[in-house]
Scaffold this motif. Structure first.
Motif, PDB file in Angstrom:
ATOM      1  N   HIS A  24       5.231   5.713   1.795  1.00  0.00           N
ATOM      2  CA  HIS A  24       4.254   6.188   0.813  1.00  0.00           C
ATOM      3  C   HIS A  24       4.761   7.401   0.030  1.00  0.00           C
ATOM      4  CE1 HIS A  24       3.384   8.669   4.393  1.00  0.00           C
ATOM      5  NE2 HIS A  24       2.923   9.579   3.550  1.00  0.00           N
ATOM      6  N   GLU A  25       5.943   7.904   0.391  1.00  0.00           N
ATOM      7  CA  GLU A  25       6.527   9.033  -0.341  1.00  0.00           C
ATOM      8  C   GLU A  25       7.558   8.587  -1.379  1.00  0.00           C
ATOM      9  OE1 GLU A  25       8.060  11.538   2.728  1.00  0.00           O
ATOM     10  OE2 GLU A  25       6.068  12.205   3.399  1.00  0.00           O
ATOM     11  N   LEU A  26       7.852   7.284  -1.448  1.00  0.00           N
ATOM     12  CA  LEU A  26       8.858   6.804  -2.400  1.00  0.00           C
ATOM     13  C   LEU A  26       8.419   7.051  -3.842  1.00  0.00           C
ATOM     14  CD1 LEU A  26      11.475   5.301  -3.126  1.00  0.00           C
ATOM     15  CD2 LEU A  26      10.168   3.152  -2.973  1.00  0.00           C
ATOM     16  N   LEU A  27       7.189   6.741  -4.165  1.00  0.00           N
ATOM     17  CA  LEU A  27       6.738   6.917  -5.540  1.00  0.00           C
ATOM     18  C   LEU A  27       6.740   8.393  -5.926  1.00  0.00           C
ATOM     19  CD1 LEU A  27       5.719   5.770  -8.172  1.00  0.00           C
ATOM     20  CD2 LEU A  27       3.415   5.652  -7.185  1.00  0.00           C
ATOM     21  N   MET A  48       0.846  -1.193   0.000  1.00  0.00           N
ATOM     22  CA  MET A  48       0.000   0.000   0.000  1.00  0.00           C
ATOM     23  C   MET A  48       0.884   1.247   0.000  1.00  0.00           C
ATOM     24  SD  MET A  48      -2.972   1.182   2.722  1.00  0.00           S
ATOM     25  CE  MET A  48      -4.130  -0.093   2.224  1.00  0.00           C
ATOM     26  N   ALA A  49       1.927   1.229   0.843  1.00  0.00           N
ATOM     27  CA  ALA A  49       2.850   2.359   0.892  1.00  0.00           C
ATOM     28  C   ALA A  49       3.588   2.528  -0.427  1.00  0.00           C
ATOM     29  CB  ALA A  49       3.840   2.170   2.038  1.00  0.00           C
ATOM     30  N   LEU A  50       4.058   1.432  -1.014  1.00  0.00           N
ATOM     31  CA  LEU A  50       4.802   1.518  -2.272  1.00  0.00           C
ATOM     32  C   LEU A  50       3.967   2.127  -3.394  1.00  0.00           C
ATOM     33  CD1 LEU A  50       6.663  -1.909  -2.199  1.00  0.00           C
ATOM     34  CD2 LEU A  50       7.716   0.352  -2.053  1.00  0.00           C
ATOM     35  N   LEU A  51       2.652   1.922  -3.340  1.00  0.00           N
ATOM     36  CA  LEU A  51       1.770   2.509  -4.349  1.00  0.00           C
ATOM     37  C   LEU A  51       1.388   3.953  -4.022  1.00  0.00           C
ATOM     38  CD1 LEU A  51      -0.472  -0.532  -5.270  1.00  0.00           C
ATOM     39  CD2 LEU A  51       0.984   0.773  -6.836  1.00  0.00           C
ATOM     40  N   GLY A  52       1.932   4.476  -2.930  1.00  0.00           N
ATOM     41  CA  GLY A  52       1.755   5.892  -2.639  1.00  0.00           C
ATOM     42  C   GLY A  52       0.646   6.225  -1.671  1.00  0.00           C
ATOM     43  N   PHE A  53       0.063   5.225  -1.011  1.00  0.00           N
ATOM     44  CA  PHE A  53      -1.034   5.466  -0.078  1.00  0.00           C
ATOM     45  C   PHE A  53      -0.548   5.221   1.349  1.00  0.00           C
ATOM     46  CE2 PHE A  53      -2.939   3.877  -4.062  1.00  0.00           C
ATOM     47  CZ  PHE A  53      -3.624   5.034  -4.433  1.00  0.00           C
ATOM     48  N   ASP A  54      -0.768   6.171   2.218  1.00  0.00           N
ATOM     49  CA  ASP A  54      -0.279   6.106   3.592  1.00  0.00           C
ATOM     50  C   ASP A  54      -1.042   5.037   4.372  1.00  0.00           C
ATOM     51  OD1 ASP A  54       0.635   6.495   6.147  1.00  0.00           O
ATOM     52  OD2 ASP A  54       0.060   8.616   6.270  1.00  0.00           O
ATOM     53  N   PRO A  55      -0.389   3.946   4.771  1.00  0.00           N
ATOM     54  CA  PRO A  55      -1.101   2.893   5.509  1.00  0.00           C
ATOM     55  C   PRO A  55      -1.693   3.384   6.825  1.00  0.00           C
ATOM     56  CG  PRO A  55       1.017   2.091   4.724  1.00  0.00           C
ATOM     57  CD  PRO A  55       1.011   3.576   4.513  1.00  0.00           C
ATOM     58  N   ALA A  56      -1.026   4.326   7.457  1.00  0.00           N
ATOM     59  CA  ALA A  56      -1.544   4.837   8.721  1.00  0.00           C
ATOM     60  C   ALA A  56      -2.908   5.491   8.537  1.00  0.00           C
ATOM     61  CB  ALA A  56      -0.557   5.837   9.319  1.00  0.00           C
TER      62      ALA A  56
END
Length: 398
Positions: free
Chosen positions: A385-388, A61-69
């Motif tokens: 989530h900021e990597l992308l 989820m994070a890798l796709l740019g969505f904050d899991p928190a």
């Protein structure tokens, strides 16, 4: 410019004595990732927020740019999105493994979280039978893929079941299930359902597989994600064998591409995934290609298999994509979602290594792509989530 986002699930790991002090990534033959790392930049990324469990659901989820928190509700709801289930806001969706335990008591041991990587053609009839015999107004059994299925509890989010802490079965291979049996016992109705399922699976006239129990875990309310195109302005797609990745794709409005023969194991259809990615990029902007093999080998605890899985990822995914796209305007982002160290046989919180190669990337000139070279670069993305965003901004895609 086309953007390739390649994920080798669980690729990262720790040094092993049996590999002469190397990690499985260091021991693998990865000339293509090494070259992309040398001519691009490398770094580490904290894909799992502190305080959250290091699962593939959270990390991808994070890798796709969505904050899991902000968006993560559980593993089950993500996989429910892959199946397009119509759910009410207060429904509770459990991921349900078919597992093998020594006995379903507080003295039991988790022997196999996947029931021998049970084939879908064998597992689906079992789950359908569970639904036929045990499904009711509260619980619905939903068949999935291989050992990965779902249990939907109507209005369960309004009950204390929503807070039951059940360990993912792949985290406790060959370990006691005492803590989880006590958790299940706090819900008498769920406990009865699990015991009735055990009795049904014990009928060898209908079940000749290794599965002898269900294991509900990863429960949560239905998933809601923003649109990927709205967030990034890109037409994106996901390609994976597992419902987890497909669910994230469906929930965010991305194209979800099925590939025949994609198994999530060492024998997956690598060539089919490559061809599907190339075909999509003829008109799409970004493709997220996910390989499950390294993670499954990490859970098995067999180092040579994980080395082979990483080597195949390089040879049969990265290499043919590079050849097909040679001379074209392309950016590459290659990473794993989390570590799955052989010693642990489960996921850990370590920040993952990544490669970014494309416009705006000064060559790192590293000798190889490894956990150590990525760490030595000094580049670290603290929020996964900021990597992308970082990659798209650096390469001029955003």
């Amino acid at each position: 410019m086309k953007f390739l986002y390649l994920i080798a699930d669980g690729m990262g790991g720790w040094p092993l004595d049996e590999l002469g002090g190397k990690t499985t990534l260091e021991a693998a033959h990865t000339p293509n990732m090494d070259e992309l790392a040398a001519s691009g930049i490398v770094g580490r990324c904290q894909t799992v927020p502190h305080g959250m469990a290091p699962g593939s659901d959270v990390a991808n989820m994070a890798l796709l740019g969505f904050d899991p928190a902000r968006y993560h509700t559980g593993r089950g709801p993500i996989e429910a999105a892959a199946q397009g289930l119509q759910l009410d806001p207060d429904d509770l969706v459990w991921r349900m493994n078919l597992v093998r335990v020594t006995e379903l008591t507080i003295d039991g041991i988790m022997r196999d979280y996947s029931s021998g990587h049970i084939a879908t053609e064998l597992s689906r009839p079992l789950v359908e039978r569970l639904q036929e015999k045990l499904g009711n107004d509260t619980y619905s059994f939903v068949p999935g893929v291989q050992y990965r299925h779902l249990l939907v509890q109507k209005n369960g989010a309004l009950t204390e079941d929503a807070d039951l802490a059940v360990t993912p079965p792949h985290d406790i291979t060959d370990k006691p299930i005492k803590q989880d049996m006590r958790a299940f016992s706090r819900s008498p109705v769920l406990w009865d359902l699990i015991m009735e399922s055990r009795d049904l699976l014990a009928d060898r006239s209908v079940n000749a597989t290794r599965a002898n129990s269900i294991w509900p875990w990863g429960q949560g309310r239905p998933l809601n994600l923003p649109g990927f195109r709205d967030k990034y302005g890109l037409h994106g797609a996901v390609i994976s064998a597992v419902d987890l990745i497909k669910g994230l794709g469906f929930a965010s409005g991305m194209d979800v591409i099925d590939v025949d023969g994609a198994t999530g194991l060492l024998d997956t259809n690598y060539e089919g995934k490559v061809q599907a990615a190339l075909k999509f990029l003829e008109q799409g902007d970004m493709v997220f290609v996910h390989l499950e093999g390294p993670d499954e080998c990490g859970h098995s605890g067999i180092a040579k298999d994980k080395v082979e899985a990483i080597s195949r990822f390089d040879e049969r995914v990265v290499a043919p994509l590079r050849k097909a796209l040679e001379g074209q305007d392309v950016a590459w982002l290659i990473a794993c979602d989390h570590f799955t160290p052989i010693k642990e046989r489960t996921h850990t919180m370590d920040p993952v290594p990544f490669i970014l190669n494309g416009p705006g990337c000064t060559p790192s000139e590293v000798s190889a792509f490894t956990e150590a070279t990525a760490d030595a670069s000094g580049l670290r993305i603290e929020n996964g989530h900021e990597l992308l965003d970082f990659a798209l901004n650096r390469t001029g895609k955003k």
